[in-house]
Design a protein around this motif. Structure first.
Motif, PDB file in Angstrom:
ATOM      1  N   GLY A  40       0.784  -1.235   0.000  1.00  0.00           N
ATOM      2  CA  GLY A  40       0.000   0.000   0.000  1.00  0.00           C
ATOM      3  C   GLY A  40       0.813   1.280   0.000  1.00  0.00           C
ATOM      4  N   ILE A  41       2.096   1.185  -0.362  1.00  0.00           N
ATOM      5  CA  ILE A  41       2.952   2.387  -0.270  1.00  0.00           C
ATOM      6  C   ILE A  41       2.609   3.431  -1.337  1.00  0.00           C
ATOM      7  CG2 ILE A  41       4.861   1.117   0.779  1.00  0.00           C
ATOM      8  CD1 ILE A  41       6.274   1.229  -1.973  1.00  0.00           C
ATOM      9  N   HIS A  42       1.857   3.043  -2.360  1.00  0.00           N
ATOM     10  CA  HIS A  42       1.542   3.977  -3.437  1.00  0.00           C
ATOM     11  C   HIS A  42       0.258   4.775  -3.176  1.00  0.00           C
ATOM     12  CE1 HIS A  42       4.611   1.799  -5.639  1.00  0.00           C
ATOM     13  NE2 HIS A  42       3.930   0.674  -5.468  1.00  0.00           N
ATOM     14  N   ILE A  43      -0.499   4.396  -2.163  1.00  0.00           N
ATOM     15  CA  ILE A  43      -1.835   4.975  -1.974  1.00  0.00           C
ATOM     16  C   ILE A  43      -1.776   6.477  -1.721  1.00  0.00           C
ATOM     17  CG2 ILE A  43      -3.901   4.975  -0.506  1.00  0.00           C
ATOM     18  CD1 ILE A  43      -3.429   1.944  -0.115  1.00  0.00           C
ATOM     19  N   LEU A  44      -0.989   6.904  -0.743  1.00  0.00           N
ATOM     20  CA  LEU A  44      -0.939   8.336  -0.417  1.00  0.00           C
ATOM     21  C   LEU A  44      -0.312   9.166  -1.538  1.00  0.00           C
ATOM     22  CD1 LEU A  44      -0.101   8.081   3.393  1.00  0.00           C
ATOM     23  CD2 LEU A  44      -2.290   8.719   2.352  1.00  0.00           C
ATOM     24  N   PRO A  45       0.789   8.715  -2.158  1.00  0.00           N
ATOM     25  CA  PRO A  45       1.300   9.476  -3.308  1.00  0.00           C
ATOM     26  C   PRO A  45       0.283   9.564  -4.452  1.00  0.00           C
ATOM     27  CG  PRO A  45       2.992   8.000  -2.480  1.00  0.00           C
ATOM     28  CD  PRO A  45       1.728   7.645  -1.751  1.00  0.00           C
ATOM     29  N   ASP A  46      -0.451   8.496  -4.712  1.00  0.00           N
ATOM     30  CA  ASP A  46      -1.478   8.525  -5.761  1.00  0.00           C
ATOM     31  C   ASP A  46      -2.558   9.560  -5.440  1.00  0.00           C
ATOM     32  OD1 ASP A  46      -0.196   6.517  -7.126  1.00  0.00           O
ATOM     33  OD2 ASP A  46      -1.663   4.950  -6.673  1.00  0.00           O
TER      34      ASP A  46
END
Length: 315
Positions: A40-46
């Motif tokens: 889930g590391i891409h969720i906040l940047p997305d």
């Protein structure tokens, strides 16, 4: 401070977002898929990238936004850190700080998603004008949010409002999803209603239109009850009884101004709320028996409203 505010509601499959003015008017809303890969590391940047694009498309600078609030499917303490979101692949994450950094220092605040929905209903929904309310969401599970004196009640461990895990039947042998037995969620969730109805059909010879269906959901049960199906009506009354009993217990502790019913099952509308209201009056302490039970008004948008209101409340 800025003219606009952003509300974000993170779910396991999609992230819903809304751009509001500070008076609570929804200017636009949009969504993106939830990328749960790599823990889930891409969720906040997305999310940050999508917010920046939406603002740019509207010719709004980041400095014109007063802040962004984010609702998350896990316990959140102090409007900053979420203590685990299994559906996102997260452990302990300071979501507010990370989102703020990705939004070039914009003011941010995080909140549990059920609390966000409750706050949204208090701000612009069925709880408008109230400062103390309890919202119960009847979906795949049973979630809840509690606001007392205008403030979200989080509890010592972020678990305040877990009404779905109140024990309603200590004789139950089947397990709740949490591993314990006899919890409200086992009977009042959409999943629970269908499971209990199927079990009742198997143990009864009472005629019902539901027997003619190869499969059915909670909506079909309510539709049959509305049409006069006696068996389906008995199941709705059973649901209303257990939910009214749970709310009566909650009222003795919290004494809210109003109870709100949200989630997919609340699509049954007044047919459901009036049945729960009758049950609630039967069980409630005399001092609280007239507390109204209403259907939440904002539907799936409640979370983005509440997330936006959260960051406004911190100005």
């Amino acid at each position: 401070m800025g003219t606009y505010v952003i509300g974000i509601d993170v779910g396991g499959t999609s992230v819903k977002m809304g751009l509001f003015d500070k008076g609570g008017r929804l200017i636009c809303k949009w969504s993106i898929p939830t990328d749960r890969s790599d823990g889930g590391i891409h969720i906040l940047p997305d999310i940050a990238l999508s917010v920046k694009k939406q603002l740019a498309d509207k010719k709004i600078s980041l400095s014109e936004a007063a802040g962004a609030g984010i609702g998350l499917p896990g316990p959140v303490m102090g409007s900053q850190t979420v203590y685990g979101c299994p559906n996102l692949g997260w452990g302990r994450v300071n979501a507010a700080a990370q989102l703020s950094a990705a939004l070039d220092g914009m003011k941010t605040a995080a909140v549990n998603d059920a609390n966000a929905a409750t706050l949204g209903e208090m701000w612009q929904g069925s709880g408008k004008g109230c400062s103390s309310l309890v919202m119960v969401t009847l979906g795949t599970g049973v979630g809840s949010g509690v606001i007392i004196g205008g403030q979200i009640v989080e509890g010592a461990f972020g678990a305040a409002g877990e009404i779905g895990h109140m024990c309603m039947n200590p004789q139950e042998t089947r397990l709740c999803g949490c591993g314990k037995r006899g919890h409200l969620e086992q009977y009042a969730s959409a999943t629970g209603i269908v499971r209990e109805t199927r079990a009742a059909l198997e143990s009864s010879s009472q005629p019902s239109v539901l027997r003619e269906l190869s499969d059915f959901d909670a909506k079909a049960i309510f539709d049959a009850a509305r049409a006069g199906d006696a068996f389906a009506l008995s199941r709705v009354k059973e649901l209303a009884d257990v939910l009214g009993r749970a709310l009566a217990a909650v009222s003795c502790v919290l004494d809210p101004q109003v109870f709100l019913l949200g989630g997919g099952v609340s699509g049954a509308g007044e047919f459901l709320s009036s049945a729960v209201q009758d049950s609630y009056r039967h069980y409630a302490f005399s001092g609280t028996e007239e507390t109204p039970v209403r259907i939440a008004a904002l539907g799936a948008d409640a979370g983005i409203y509440g997330a936006a209101k959260l960051v406004l409340g911190e100005e």
